[in-house]
Design a protein around this motif. Structure first.
Motif, mmCIF file in Angstrom:
data_model
loop_
_atom_site.group_PDB
_atom_site.id
_atom_site.type_symbol
_atom_site.label_atom_id
_atom_site.label_comp_id
_atom_site.label_asym_id
_atom_site.label_seq_id
_atom_site.Cartn_x
_atom_site.Cartn_y
_atom_site.Cartn_z
ATOM 1 N N ASP A 1 -23.556 42.681 -3.096
ATOM 2 C CA ASP A 1 -22.867 43.040 -4.330
ATOM 3 C C ASP A 1 -22.649 44.548 -4.423
ATOM 4 O OD1 ASP A 1 -22.542 40.485 -5.237
ATOM 5 O OD2 ASP A 1 -24.300 40.505 -6.558
ATOM 6 N N ARG B 1 -19.792 45.514 -2.187
ATOM 7 C CA ARG B 1 -18.512 45.080 -2.760
ATOM 8 C C ARG B 1 -18.139 45.922 -3.978
ATOM 9 N NH1 ARG B 1 -20.334 39.901 -0.903
ATOM 10 N NH2 ARG B 1 -21.481 39.552 -2.853
ATOM 11 N N ARG B 2 -19.111 46.284 -4.792
ATOM 12 C CA ARG B 2 -18.813 47.143 -5.954
ATOM 13 C C ARG B 2 -18.274 48.494 -5.506
ATOM 14 N NH1 ARG B 2 -23.194 44.527 -8.652
ATOM 15 N NH2 ARG B 2 -24.711 45.883 -7.628
ATOM 16 N N GLY C 1 -17.001 45.710 -10.474
ATOM 17 C CA GLY C 1 -17.828 44.541 -10.220
ATOM 18 C C GLY C 1 -17.788 44.222 -8.738
ATOM 19 N N ASP D 1 -16.871 41.078 -7.389
ATOM 20 C CA ASP D 1 -16.211 39.803 -7.184
ATOM 21 C C ASP D 1 -15.295 39.868 -5.955
ATOM 22 O OD1 ASP D 1 -14.898 37.421 -7.299
ATOM 23 O OD2 ASP D 1 -14.150 37.651 -9.346
ATOM 24 N N ALA E 1 -13.054 37.889 -5.075
ATOM 25 C CA ALA E 1 -11.696 37.469 -5.416
ATOM 26 C C ALA E 1 -10.831 38.647 -5.834
ATOM 27 C CB ALA E 1 -11.738 36.421 -6.530
#
Length: 282
Positions: A187, A190-191, A249, A251, A253
């Motif tokens: 996470d 990705r953030r 965030g 995510d 997607a």
């Protein structure tokens, strides 16, 4: 929403113009006197330590980003530095810059990381970089130490040439982002990627419309609204990206939508409107 029909004398909510002087040139943003109290010690520490890291090879150093604009947030904003060197930076220079940044980051909890760009003085003043790195130094960087190269650079207008040479290479970034997406397995990773890609897309969207909007801003929200005035069908995507540029965030997607939809569309529209950025050496 910003009304594109308003004249260039339009004032924003802070009483400032659209980042231009009375002659229509982009004003230099940021100043040492705008650095807020929590970040003063960080800036002073950087000023004192940079000469010890690069010695006489350093011809000048600058701040850029939210700290010299006076908009930095305690514990959330990073310290951004640019250093001009007498020769091309070496791997040892980059290691030294990272060590300097790591030390400042550990010592000062009011910042969230340090980023240091290293370039040779000759490259910053080169014809190839006049409307990219040269503009960046002259308009977005605040002098901290040594020579200010802005005196050797032209005044800049928010025109199509500036748009092309600053962000006309988006298509080259898309495959790199896809590779980084595959490598971002946590996470936090990705953030970090969402934050960087969101900011890049918002700034590219803004410079796409910058000549028509006739001004300059570094605020992501204002950039998104400027874009939205000309591309309402993509407005919500750009507004969402501006929010994620400040509060990312993790995510996956979101990243997929960037590289599969918004990014390719923006790269194509940019090339259609402004053309492709002049190639740089690998």
């Amino acid at each position: 929403m910003i009304d594109p029909s308003r004249p260039s004398s339009y004032r924003d909510g802070h009483g400032r113009g659209r980042g231009l002087d009375s002659h229509g040139h982009i004003r230099r943003e940021g100043a040492l006197e705008l650095v807020t109290a929590p970040f003063g010690p960080v800036v002073e520490a950087a000023r004192k330590r940079l000469p010890g890291v690069f010695g006489t090879r350093m011809t000048g150093a600058y701040l850029y980003g939210s700290i010299p604009r006076g908009t930095a947030r305690v514990g959330r904003s990073d310290l951004d530095l640019l250093v001009a060197l007498a020769a091309e930076p070496t791997e040892a220079d980059h290691r030294a810059a990272r060590a300097l940044g790591d030390g400042l980051d550990r010592e000062f909890p009011q910042i969230d990381g340090v980023g240091t760009l290293l370039f040779s003085r000759a490259r910053l003043l080169s014809d190839l970089e006049t409307y990219d790195l040269g503009w960046f130094v002259a308009c977005l960087c605040t002098p901290l130490l040594g020579e200010d190269l802005a005196a050797r650079l032209p005044r800049y207008r928010p025109d199509s040439r500036l748009a092309r040479e600053t962000n006309g290479d988006l298509a080259l970034h898309l495959p790199r982002w896809r590779t980084r997406m595959a490598e971002a397995t946590t996470d936090d990773a990705r953030r970090t990627l969402v934050r960087g890609v969101s900011r890049h897309l918002v700034r590219t969207g803004f410079t796409l419309v910058m000549p028509r909007w006739n001004g300059w801003t570094s605020d992501l929200g204002d950039m998104a609204e400027s874009f939205a005035a000309f591309y309402p069908e993509r407005a919500e995507q750009m507004r969402a990206a501006a929010v994620l540029g400040y509060e990312p965030g993790g995510d996956p997607a979101v990243l997929r939508s960037y590289v599969d939809d918004l990014g390719p569309w923006l790269a194509g529209e940019y090339a259609r409107v402004h053309g492709i950025k002049a190639p740089r050496p690998q």
